[in-house]
Design a protein around this motif. Structure first.
Motif, mmCIF file in Angstrom:
data_model
loop_
_atom_site.group_PDB
_atom_site.id
_atom_site.type_symbol
_atom_site.label_atom_id
_atom_site.label_comp_id
_atom_site.label_asym_id
_atom_site.label_seq_id
_atom_site.Cartn_x
_atom_site.Cartn_y
_atom_site.Cartn_z
ATOM 1 N N HIS A 125 13.068 21.367 -29.540
ATOM 2 C CA HIS A 125 13.326 20.090 -28.857
ATOM 3 C C HIS A 125 13.428 18.949 -29.862
ATOM 4 N N LEU A 126 13.995 19.254 -31.015
ATOM 5 C CA LEU A 126 14.111 18.268 -32.083
ATOM 6 C C LEU A 126 14.950 17.066 -31.652
ATOM 7 N N LEU A 127 14.461 15.872 -31.974
ATOM 8 C CA LEU A 127 15.192 14.628 -31.740
ATOM 9 C C LEU A 127 15.530 14.001 -33.077
ATOM 10 N N GLN A 128 16.659 13.295 -33.109
ATOM 11 C CA GLN A 128 17.078 12.656 -34.351
ATOM 12 C C GLN A 128 16.099 11.545 -34.725
ATOM 13 N N GLN A 129 15.748 11.481 -36.007
ATOM 14 C CA GLN A 129 14.815 10.479 -36.495
ATOM 15 C C GLN A 129 15.570 9.311 -37.097
ATOM 16 N N ASP A 130 14.902 8.146 -37.132
ATOM 17 C CA ASP A 130 15.498 6.982 -37.784
ATOM 18 C C ASP A 130 15.618 7.203 -39.279
ATOM 19 N N ASN A 131 14.614 7.833 -39.854
ATOM 20 C CA ASN A 131 14.621 8.081 -41.291
ATOM 21 C C ASN A 131 14.470 9.584 -41.516
ATOM 22 N N PRO A 132 15.472 10.261 -42.048
ATOM 23 C CA PRO A 132 15.396 11.711 -42.225
ATOM 24 C C PRO A 132 14.339 12.148 -43.245
ATOM 25 N N GLY A 133 13.859 11.193 -44.044
ATOM 26 C CA GLY A 133 12.854 11.530 -45.050
ATOM 27 C C GLY A 133 11.441 11.579 -44.499
ATOM 28 N N GLU A 134 11.256 11.188 -43.235
ATOM 29 C CA GLU A 134 9.908 11.135 -42.662
ATOM 30 C C GLU A 134 9.479 12.499 -42.123
ATOM 31 N N ILE A 135 8.230 12.858 -42.409
ATOM 32 C CA ILE A 135 7.605 14.002 -41.750
ATOM 33 C C ILE A 135 6.852 13.429 -40.566
ATOM 34 N N SER A 136 7.306 13.734 -39.400
ATOM 35 C CA SER A 136 6.770 13.068 -38.207
ATOM 36 C C SER A 136 5.350 13.521 -37.879
ATOM 37 N N ALA A 137 4.672 12.683 -37.113
ATOM 38 C CA ALA A 137 3.321 13.018 -36.661
ATOM 39 C C ALA A 137 3.336 14.279 -35.802
ATOM 40 N N GLU A 138 4.406 14.424 -34.990
ATOM 41 C CA GLU A 138 4.514 15.608 -34.138
ATOM 42 C C GLU A 138 4.639 16.888 -34.969
ATOM 43 N N ALA A 139 5.453 16.815 -36.037
ATOM 44 C CA ALA A 139 5.620 17.987 -36.900
ATOM 45 C C ALA A 139 4.316 18.333 -37.605
ATOM 46 N N LEU A 140 3.619 17.308 -38.108
ATOM 47 C CA LEU A 140 2.345 17.545 -38.791
ATOM 48 C C LEU A 140 1.332 18.185 -37.851
ATOM 49 N N ALA A 141 1.276 17.681 -36.607
ATOM 50 C CA ALA A 141 0.328 18.220 -35.641
ATOM 51 C C ALA A 141 0.628 19.683 -35.345
ATOM 52 N N GLN A 142 1.908 20.022 -35.216
ATOM 53 C CA GLN A 142 2.273 21.400 -34.921
ATOM 54 C C GLN A 142 1.983 22.317 -36.108
ATOM 55 N N LEU A 143 2.261 21.838 -37.323
ATOM 56 C CA LEU A 143 1.993 22.635 -38.521
ATOM 57 C C LEU A 143 0.493 22.894 -38.689
ATOM 58 N N GLN A 144 -0.306 21.838 -38.495
ATOM 59 C CA GLN A 144 -1.747 22.018 -38.630
ATOM 60 C C GLN A 144 -2.294 22.940 -37.546
ATOM 61 N N ALA A 145 -1.707 22.853 -36.347
ATOM 62 C CA ALA A 145 -2.157 23.720 -35.251
ATOM 63 C C ALA A 145 -1.885 25.184 -35.564
ATOM 64 N N MET A 146 -0.785 25.472 -36.281
ATOM 65 C CA MET A 146 -0.494 26.853 -36.656
ATOM 66 C C MET A 146 -1.628 27.432 -37.503
ATOM 67 N N ILE A 147 -2.201 26.594 -38.352
ATOM 68 C CA ILE A 147 -3.309 27.042 -39.193
ATOM 69 C C ILE A 147 -4.605 27.076 -38.402
ATOM 70 N N ALA A 148 -4.853 25.980 -37.655
ATOM 71 C CA ALA A 148 -6.138 25.853 -36.953
ATOM 72 C C ALA A 148 -6.324 26.936 -35.898
ATOM 73 N N GLU A 149 -5.268 27.291 -35.181
ATOM 74 C CA GLU A 149 -5.396 28.303 -34.128
ATOM 75 C C GLU A 149 -5.879 29.627 -34.695
ATOM 76 N N THR A 150 -5.442 29.921 -35.918
ATOM 77 C CA THR A 150 -5.853 31.174 -36.549
ATOM 78 C C THR A 150 -7.265 31.055 -37.134
ATOM 79 N N LEU A 151 -7.521 29.952 -37.839
ATOM 80 C CA LEU A 151 -8.816 29.764 -38.474
ATOM 81 C C LEU A 151 -9.948 29.640 -37.459
ATOM 82 N N LEU A 152 -9.650 29.102 -36.282
ATOM 83 C CA LEU A 152 -10.689 28.831 -35.294
ATOM 84 C C LEU A 152 -10.853 29.934 -34.255
ATOM 85 N N ASP A 153 -10.392 31.123 -34.583
ATOM 86 C CA ASP A 153 -10.605 32.272 -33.716
ATOM 87 C C ASP A 153 -12.054 32.724 -33.890
ATOM 88 N N LYS A 154 -12.946 32.284 -33.001
ATOM 89 C CA LYS A 154 -14.376 32.514 -33.169
ATOM 90 C C LYS A 154 -14.741 33.997 -33.129
#
Length: 381
Positions: A235-264
């Motif tokens: 569901h990618l939307l065009q950004q004003d600045n193509p050089g920006e790493i968006s907050a949404e992308a960062l949250a999704q990337l960190q979640a990929m790690i956290a979901e695995t690390l936090l498997d109790k």
């Protein structure tokens, strides 16, 4: 050998990981568990970790074992100390020293290091990242404690020793046989032998670092992670600045790690196996011929008891009121009902009598642990 003159509740409340404590005559009747010659013999063994530290001309020299037998005959006048690691894994008399300290969970106990020093011998002023009880076994030693240290504390330049560049003692005591000093993590301390034949037993505890845990946990997970499990943004939307790493992308990337690390559930199973991995797997108690459940039942019926290999590590993690995971030397065994009750006992006791009419599943677990060398049978006297 139970501790005397020692209030466990008060100690945990007022001293554990807070401040040093001297306990005079910690045992009603102290007996030195190992003599110097036997310790020296262990240091000569190739599979035993040992060191000799010598103070010579205001410099520190470090020699790693195995120590040639002739080395002790050639020892000079300079103060020296022999250190032998994990002596409790080799000698039952030293392993028994750990029993009074079971008020700390077993998974936190590391080993018993034994030192022998001549007059003036010691390892220099230093600090540890873990708790330690220093038990005077033979002779006398002067102990000094100082300030709390950290990663910025200045150390002497030495390839093999982490010695303090500037040590200022705030308290000091002379320990006699049977006396004990508790030193919390990161508290500077220094011990110096007063007279020859000075022996000290250092009961150390495990304190895994954050970096150690993350590295080992990640290394365990990586082989099971699919290379096709990748970042996606349908569901990618065009950004004003193509050089920006968006907050949404960062949250999704960190979640990929956290979901695995936090498997109790997975972390609990991993840590149980990781924490019980044997430190000295070469201490092999495996029988010449494999035992099965019938063999186990016959031995138990004959009145034989089970004893734990002192080099083995036993822990458990509860899942429900009637089921748990038993961890022994890196093995993970699911247990329930009668087998869970056996698991509770074998984690709490170093020697135990088990009924011969135990459940078949329990007999199978005993056979597994005997064949792995973690348990052995011992005939009653």
């Amino acid at each position: 050998m139970q501790l005397s003159n020692f209030d466990v509740t008060a100690f945990l409340k007022d001293y554990w990981q807070q401040k040093p404590l001297l306990i005079r005559s910690a045992w009603d009747c102290w007996t030195n568990p190992v003599d110097p010659d036997e310790l020296a013999g262990l240091a000569c063994e190739p599979l035993v970790e040992s060191r000799i530290i010598t103070r010579r001309d205001h410099a520190w020299e470090l020699e790693h074992g195995p120590v040639p037998e002739s080395r002790f005959a050639k020892a000079g006048r300079d103060p020296w100390t022999l250190l032998v690691q994990s002596v409790d894994h080799h000698l039952p008399s030293v392993a028994a020293l750990l029993d009074p300290f079971r008020f700390v969970p077993n998974w936190r106990i590391d080993d018993v290091m034994v030192s022998y020093a001549v007059d003036g011998g010691g390892v220099g002023a230093h600090f540890d990242h873990y708790d330690v009880f220093l038990v005077q076994g033979l002779g006398r030693r002067r102990w000094e404690v100082g300030a709390l240290c950290d990663d910025d504390t200045e150390l002497l330049a030495h390839d093999g020793l982490r010695l303090l560049a500037d040590f200022q003692a705030t308290e000091e005591w002379i320990l006699e046989p049977g006396d004990m000093l508790y030193v919390p993590p990161r508290v500077a301390h220094r011990g110096v032998a007063i007279g020859d034949d000075c022996m000290t037993y250092s009961i150390g505890f495990r304190a895994p670092s954050r970096a150690e845990l993350i590295e080992a946990w990640a290394d365990d997970m990586i082989p099971d992670l699919s290379d096709s499990d990748r970042y996606a943004d349908p569901h990618l939307l065009q950004q004003d600045n193509p050089g920006e790493i968006s907050a949404e992308a960062l949250a999704q990337l960190q979640a990929m790690i956290a979901e695995t690390l936090l498997d109790k559930t997975r972390f609990a199973r991993w840590f149980g196996q990781y924490n019980t991995t044997p430190k000295n797997p070469e201490i092999d108690w495996r029988p010449e011929h494999a035992e099965d459940a019938d063999d186990v039942q016959q031995r138990l019926a004959a009145g034989m008891t089970l004893v734990r290999n002192p080099a083995s590590r036993f822990s458990l993690i509860r899942e429900t009121d009637t089921s748990l995971l038993l961890f022994v030397d890196g093995l993970c065994i699911a247990c329930s009902d009668d087998t869970a009750r056996f698991a509770e006992r074998v984690c709490a006791e170093t020697e135990l009598a088990v009924p011969s009419n135990s459940a078949p599943a329990t007999l199978e677990v005993i056979a597994l642990l005997v064949n792995a060398g973690s348990l052995a049978f011992e005939a009653e006297d």
